[in-house]
Scaffold this motif. Structure first.
Motif, PDB file in Angstrom:
ATOM      1  N   ARG A 130       0.838  -1.203   0.000  1.00 21.79           N
ATOM      2  CA  ARG A 130       0.000   0.000   0.000  1.00 21.79           C
ATOM      3  C   ARG A 130       0.879   1.261   0.000  1.00 21.79           C
ATOM      4  O   ARG A 130       0.628   2.210  -0.757  1.00 21.79           O
ATOM      5  N   LEU A 131       1.898   1.264   0.852  1.00 22.11           N
ATOM      6  CA  LEU A 131       2.813   2.413   0.886  1.00 22.11           C
ATOM      7  C   LEU A 131       3.376   2.684  -0.513  1.00 22.11           C
ATOM      8  O   LEU A 131       3.460   3.827  -0.949  1.00 22.11           O
ATOM      9  N   ILE A 132       3.752   1.606  -1.191  1.00 25.01           N
ATOM     10  CA  ILE A 132       4.375   1.753  -2.513  1.00 25.01           C
ATOM     11  C   ILE A 132       3.379   2.322  -3.524  1.00 25.01           C
ATOM     12  O   ILE A 132       3.689   3.281  -4.245  1.00 25.01           O
ATOM     13  N   THR A 133       2.174   1.795  -3.539  1.00 28.67           N
ATOM     14  CA  THR A 133       1.207   2.324  -4.516  1.00 28.67           C
ATOM     15  C   THR A 133       0.777   3.744  -4.135  1.00 28.67           C
ATOM     16  O   THR A 133       0.538   4.569  -5.009  1.00 28.67           O
ATOM     17  N   ASN A 134       0.733   4.044  -2.844  1.00 26.72           N
ATOM     18  CA  ASN A 134       0.452   5.426  -2.421  1.00 26.72           C
ATOM     19  C   ASN A 134       1.519   6.378  -2.961  1.00 26.72           C
ATOM     20  O   ASN A 134       1.223   7.478  -3.408  1.00 26.72           O
ATOM     21  N   ILE A 135       2.762   5.938  -2.910  1.00 30.65           N
ATOM     22  CA  ILE A 135       3.860   6.782  -3.412  1.00 30.65           C
ATOM     23  C   ILE A 135       3.724   6.963  -4.933  1.00 30.65           C
ATOM     24  O   ILE A 135       3.863   8.073  -5.442  1.00 30.65           O
ATOM     25  N   ASP A 194      -8.083   4.104   4.341  1.00 30.38           N
ATOM     26  CA  ASP A 194      -7.412   3.764   3.090  1.00 30.38           C
ATOM     27  C   ASP A 194      -7.095   4.970   2.204  1.00 30.38           C
ATOM     28  O   ASP A 194      -6.923   4.843   0.996  1.00 30.38           O
ATOM     29  N   ALA A 195      -6.991   6.148   2.839  1.00 26.14           N
ATOM     30  CA  ALA A 195      -6.573   7.334   2.076  1.00 26.14           C
ATOM     31  C   ALA A 195      -5.085   7.222   1.747  1.00 26.14           C
ATOM     32  O   ALA A 195      -4.370   6.418   2.350  1.00 26.14           O
ATOM     33  N   ASN A 196      -4.627   8.012   0.793  1.00 27.70           N
ATOM     34  CA  ASN A 196      -3.200   8.061   0.500  1.00 27.70           C
ATOM     35  C   ASN A 196      -2.465   8.617   1.716  1.00 27.70           C
ATOM     36  O   ASN A 196      -2.788   9.685   2.229  1.00 27.70           O
ATOM     37  N   ILE A 197      -1.468   7.885   2.159  1.00 22.31           N
ATOM     38  CA  ILE A 197      -0.825   8.221   3.426  1.00 22.31           C
ATOM     39  C   ILE A 197       0.287   9.265   3.298  1.00 22.31           C
ATOM     40  O   ILE A 197       0.709   9.878   4.282  1.00 22.31           O
TER      41      ILE A 197
END
Lengths: 558, 134
Positions: A218-223, A521-524
């Motif tokens: 998730r962190l990666i796709t958020n980035i 589940d918002a972009n972190i």
């Protein structure tokens, strides 16, 4: 490349005759080895001929800057612009590392590459009990934005491109970099650089993981998503085969495991609702430049062709930039010897040549003393000069993909392409890279090859000059770099001072907002950026995420 | 009387993720007929000593490439002393500058194996130096 049927059978006929000659010679005197195995574990034939290279030129090779990119990702390659000479550096405190960066830039380095210490890579502040003994050792210690400001002091971030070897906490370090840019008055869309951000190979080969697979993905796709809007020139990931190879894999597996990981990221981003062409152009890679010159050149070429195929045919990307394999490379540290260290200069030169003849976009050359200690300034200089001699004196940069058309290079390019693709399909059948790592398949394949290598060296099947042949008695090495053991105390003092001076209420509020975001589940990314800006430490930010997401538990296998 | 197999704990202290050497030496020990326990990454000196006690090992082999050996290796031997487990042979390997080796030996690490050492040499060393247990 194409020969008529008649020509091929004539060649076959001549070759059969030659074989008689070969057999007669071997009967008198055998060959040096049987079989000949490359450093990447490919079996090498005695001779390559047109019989080994079939297929259409346009389809398999094409032209530089055009699909399938076998000959290079840009139309003019090094005739237009040389590769980026990017030396990986960082140790001790931000002050010390800032000095080293300025030294490298003054000496013609064209990009920065930041090495972080292990606590920073694993999301611990310098005062964490697990950080004991590790602060400032394998890279620079960064606890908060305050350290990052010092690290890039007087280095204009709109003028340099910066690569950061940071994975599990990549979002935090990228946020710090952005905050420094903001203070320098540099807009985000002017920032150029790369974060490694490749968590899957941390699980299988490099070891600096923090969170479990799901939140890490998730962190990666958020980035990916955040940068496509805010930092459009940033390479959001550097999918790395380097460490897989360093851990001992074969050349084919380096490509297969790297691309299987790459496919997992592409799938995750698509699943998160992104259009493939929105992020695929910012995916970049990082390969090993190993000892076997010709095999390595073939490996880079095979990688470009295979990634192009995967993105175009498998993921149906439409933008040609999404098909383009762009890579950083580094010479193989694991091939350097502690014995007769000057021999390493020669090894690094051959490895660097492989990367350049293979068409790399940027390159780090290792220093001769790295099997002994962190590199000294003098040996870093020699390593950088090695690239400059290749670039300006050797002539290899003056024409594009100069080894193309060699029967051997083309046959090896095909071999690596085909075998890597077969292995990728096998991994896909298992359920993809995440699954293959979970069941330990990738780790055990790497381990098998690493152990085989060691046995080959001990049996003398592989000769390492100065190690198992041509040994000499030598004096103790001198002039090695030592990190001042007081670094940890300096860092802890800085940390305590920061915590007494910053707005602690703002820190607590930003961390609480981050916690809520981690649960949803918002972009972190925006939450991390806000926390960084009020000088929340890396350990505090990762601490909140650890509490919410838990930690990855590695299965120990032998 | 059955001869007890030599039991070795291969350990990775600290945050270092380079485990190629640890895994290679672990396999070489296993091929030599030892019982091998591998800790995996990120072990503290406390956890290493606890595992050593629990597994009743004859030898602890630590692999370190991050430069924190002077802090972490002596801590392991100190803890062993506190627990009166000094009969365990402690050895180390990795990227360790030669000038640090005397300091480590003084702290009770019996031998340090640096890059390029054949695994057969480590195997022989362990065979010749472990304390026989009843």
């Amino acid at each position: 490349m194409s020969y008529s049927k008649e020509e091929l059978s004539a060649i076959q006929e001549a070759m059969d005759k030659w074989q008689v000659n070969v057999d007669r010679t071997i009967a008198k005197q055998g060959e040096r080895k049987d079989p000949f195995i490359s450093s990447g574990f490919n079996e090498i034939n005695r001779l390559y001929t047109p019989l080994d290279v079939q297929g259409e030129y346009n389809e398999k090779l094409g032209f530089p800057g055009e699909y399938p990119f076998t000959r290079g990702p840009q139309p003019t390659m090094y005739r237009g612009k040389l590769w980026t000479m990017r030396m990986y550096a960082g140790f001790s405190t931000a002050e010390e590392s800032n000095k080293r960066y300025k030294y490298l830039l003054d000496n013609g380095s064209s990009g920065l590459s930041v090495a972080f210490d292990l606590p920073t890579q694993i999301g611990y502040d310098s005062d964490h009990p697990m950080s004991e003994g590790e602060v400032g050792k394998v890279g620079v210690a960064i606890d908060s934005l305050a350290d990052m400001e010092i690290l890039f002091d007087s280095i204009p971030l709109d003028k340099v491109s910066t690569s950061m070897t940071i994975n599990a906490p990549a979002a935090v370090l990228l946020a710090m970099y952005m905050a420094v840019a903001e203070k320098q008055g540099v807009p985000f869309d002017k920032l150029r650089g790369t974060i490694q951000n490749d968590i899957l190979k941390e699980y299988s080969a490099r070891g600096t993981y923090i969170f479990p697979v799901q939140p890490s993905m998730r962190l990666i796709t958020n980035i990916f998503e955040f940068c496509s809007e805010q930092v459009p020139q940033w390479n959001t990931i550097s999918i790395s085969g380097y460490h897989i190879r360093e851990a001992g894999s074969t050349a084919v597996d380096e490509i297969a495991f790297t691309f299987a990981n790459g496919m997992a990221y592409v799938k995750a981003a698509i699943k998160a609702g992104m259009d493939v062409d929105k992020f695929a152009g910012r995916l970049s890679f990082f390969l090993n430049a190993h000892n076997d010159l010709l095999e390595e050149v073939s490996k880079f070429r095979a990688a470009r062709r295979l990634w192009g195929y995967i993105m175009k045919e498998h993921f149906k990307a439409k933008d040609p930039r999404s098909w383009m394999f762009r890579t950083h490379s580094q010479t193989a540290g694991s091939m350097l010897t502690a014995q007769q260290v000057n021999n390493n200069i020669v090894r690094v030169c051959i490895q660097a040549l492989a990367a350049v003849l293979g068409g790399t976009q940027s390159l780090h050359t290792n220093s001769r003393d790295e099997a002994l200690a962190l590199p000294s300034e003098e040996s870093v200089m020699t390593a950088l000069r090695t690239q400059q001699v290749i670039a300006y004196e050797s002539g290899v940069a003056d024409t594009i993909d100069p080894l193309a058309g060699s029967y051997y290079i083309e046959a090896m390019t095909d071999k690596i392409y085909n075998e890597a693709w077969d292995k990728i399909q096998k991994i896909e059948e298992m359920g993809g890279a995440e699954k293959a790592i979970e069941i330990g398949y990738i780790q055990s394949e790497i381990q098998k090859a690493a152990y085989q290598w060691q046995k080959d060296v001990e049996s003398g099947d592989r000769i390492i000059v100065g190690v198992n042949k041509f040994q000499v008695k030598e004096p103790e090495p001198s002039g090695l770099l030592k990190v001042d053991p007081s670094v940890q105390k300096t860092q802890i003092d800085k940390l305590n001072e920061l915590k007494s001076k910053r707005d602690n209420e703002a820190v607590a509020n930003r961390l609480e907002e981050l916690r809520q975001a981690a649960r949803g589940d918002a972009n972190i990314m925006p939450y991390i950026l806000n926390a960084v800006k009020v000088y929340a430490t890396e350990g505090e930010i990762c601490g909140v995420l650890r509490e919410e997401w838990g930690e990855y538990v590695a299965a120990v296998s032998l | 009387m059955t001869i007890r197999k030599i039991r070795v704990l291969v350990a990775k202290p600290g945050l270092d993720g380079h485990d190629r050497g640890a895994k290679v030496i672990a396999q070489a020990f296993r091929d030599a007929g030892f019982e091998v326990i591998y800790t995996g990454l990120r072990q503290t000196p406390e956890s290493i000593v606890a595992t050593a006690e629990q597994e009743d090992v004859d030898c602890i082999a630590m692999s370190m490439l991050s430069g924190s050996h002077l802090t972490l290796m002596p801590k392991v031997t100190r803890l062993l002393k506190e627990k009166e487990m000094e009969d365990i042979l402690v050895i180390g390997g990795g990227v360790i500058p030669s000038e640090d080796i005397p300091l480590l030996k003084e702290a009770g690490i019996a031998e340090i194996f640096t890059p390029g050492t054949p695994t057969s040499l480590c195997v022989e060393y362990v065979k010749n130096n472990v304390t026989e247990k009843a």
